[in-house]
Design a protein around this motif. Sequence first.
Motif, mmCIF file in Angstrom:
data_model
loop_
_atom_site.group_PDB
_atom_site.id
_atom_site.type_symbol
_atom_site.label_atom_id
_atom_site.label_comp_id
_atom_site.label_asym_id
_atom_site.label_seq_id
_atom_site.Cartn_x
_atom_site.Cartn_y
_atom_site.Cartn_z
ATOM 1 N N LEU A 1 0.901 -1.206 -0.111
ATOM 2 C CA LEU A 1 -0.038 0.050 -0.033
ATOM 3 C C LEU A 1 0.931 1.167 -0.185
ATOM 4 O O LEU A 1 2.032 1.232 0.829
ATOM 5 C CB LEU A 1 -0.674 -0.117 1.372
ATOM 6 N N HIS A 2 0.387 2.328 -0.796
ATOM 7 C CA HIS A 2 1.005 3.628 -0.566
ATOM 8 C C HIS A 2 -0.043 4.399 0.078
ATOM 9 O O HIS A 2 -1.274 4.557 -0.800
ATOM 10 C CB HIS A 2 1.598 4.129 -2.037
ATOM 11 N N ILE A 3 -0.071 5.006 1.116
ATOM 12 C CA ILE A 3 -1.069 5.741 1.837
ATOM 13 C C ILE A 3 -0.523 7.159 2.168
ATOM 14 O O ILE A 3 0.603 7.601 2.196
ATOM 15 C CB ILE A 3 -1.566 5.180 3.168
ATOM 16 N N LYS A 4 -1.503 8.272 2.315
ATOM 17 C CA LYS A 4 -1.070 9.466 2.581
ATOM 18 C C LYS A 4 -1.374 9.672 4.412
ATOM 19 O O LYS A 4 -2.502 9.501 4.645
ATOM 20 C CB LYS A 4 -2.035 10.559 1.924
ATOM 21 N N CYS A 5 -0.220 9.461 4.678
ATOM 22 C CA CYS A 5 -0.249 9.804 6.270
ATOM 23 C C CYS A 5 0.995 10.284 6.885
ATOM 24 O O CYS A 5 2.034 10.086 6.218
ATOM 25 C CB CYS A 5 -0.531 8.217 6.857
ATOM 26 N N ARG A 6 0.964 11.239 7.787
ATOM 27 C CA ARG A 6 2.022 12.110 8.326
ATOM 28 C C ARG A 6 2.365 11.692 9.863
ATOM 29 O O ARG A 6 1.577 11.081 10.465
ATOM 30 C CB ARG A 6 1.909 13.435 8.400
ATOM 31 N N PHE A 7 3.541 11.784 10.200
ATOM 32 C CA PHE A 7 4.224 11.664 11.622
ATOM 33 C C PHE A 7 3.356 12.496 12.472
ATOM 34 O O PHE A 7 2.892 13.644 11.984
ATOM 35 C CB PHE A 7 5.473 11.699 11.939
ATOM 36 N N ARG A 8 3.241 12.223 13.787
ATOM 37 C CA ARG A 8 2.619 13.372 14.722
ATOM 38 C C ARG A 8 3.736 14.465 14.877
ATOM 39 O O ARG A 8 4.708 14.129 14.756
ATOM 40 C CB ARG A 8 2.434 12.479 16.054
ATOM 41 N N GLN A 9 3.097 15.789 15.149
ATOM 42 C CA GLN A 9 4.118 16.809 15.463
ATOM 43 C C GLN A 9 4.461 16.477 16.904
ATOM 44 O O GLN A 9 3.462 16.279 17.873
ATOM 45 C CB GLN A 9 3.142 17.922 15.358
ATOM 46 N N PRO A 10 5.751 16.799 17.220
ATOM 47 C CA PRO A 10 6.176 16.818 18.545
ATOM 48 C C PRO A 10 5.584 17.779 19.392
ATOM 49 O O PRO A 10 5.293 18.792 18.872
ATOM 50 C CB PRO A 10 7.732 17.004 18.492
ATOM 51 N N GLU A 11 5.154 17.438 20.577
ATOM 52 C CA GLU A 11 4.610 18.208 21.491
ATOM 53 C C GLU A 11 5.784 19.357 22.150
ATOM 54 O O GLU A 11 7.099 18.820 22.402
ATOM 55 C CB GLU A 11 4.060 17.532 22.708
ATOM 56 N N ASN A 12 5.519 20.429 22.414
ATOM 57 C CA ASN A 12 6.504 21.538 22.947
ATOM 58 C C ASN A 12 6.308 21.400 24.509
ATOM 59 O O ASN A 12 5.140 21.377 25.013
ATOM 60 C CB ASN A 12 6.080 22.878 22.346
#
Length: 88
Positions: A77-88
């Motif tokens: 599969l090739h999917i559109k999904c991104r990593f979570r943004q780091p919390e500050n």
Amino acid sequence: MTTITTDEGKFNLPEHSNLLETLEKLGYAVEYQCRNGYCGSCRIKLLSGCVSYAQLPMAFLQPDEILPCCCQAQTDLHIKCRFRQPEN
């Protein structure tokens, strides 16, 4: 084993593994609520590949969307999904 490709890279999805749970463990940001195909909150874009469902999900899906909470990858599969943004 299935290869999953995202904007961030590639990983292997072991056979019989849940795609949503695997995405979460690897740090991807996927919204969810019901985890059973009813609400559709976890829908993501499928750029290529094929999935199946043990039961048809209740949520409405566009032809290029999948529900990682309840789908089974039939091909790579090739999917559109991104990593979570780091919390500050």
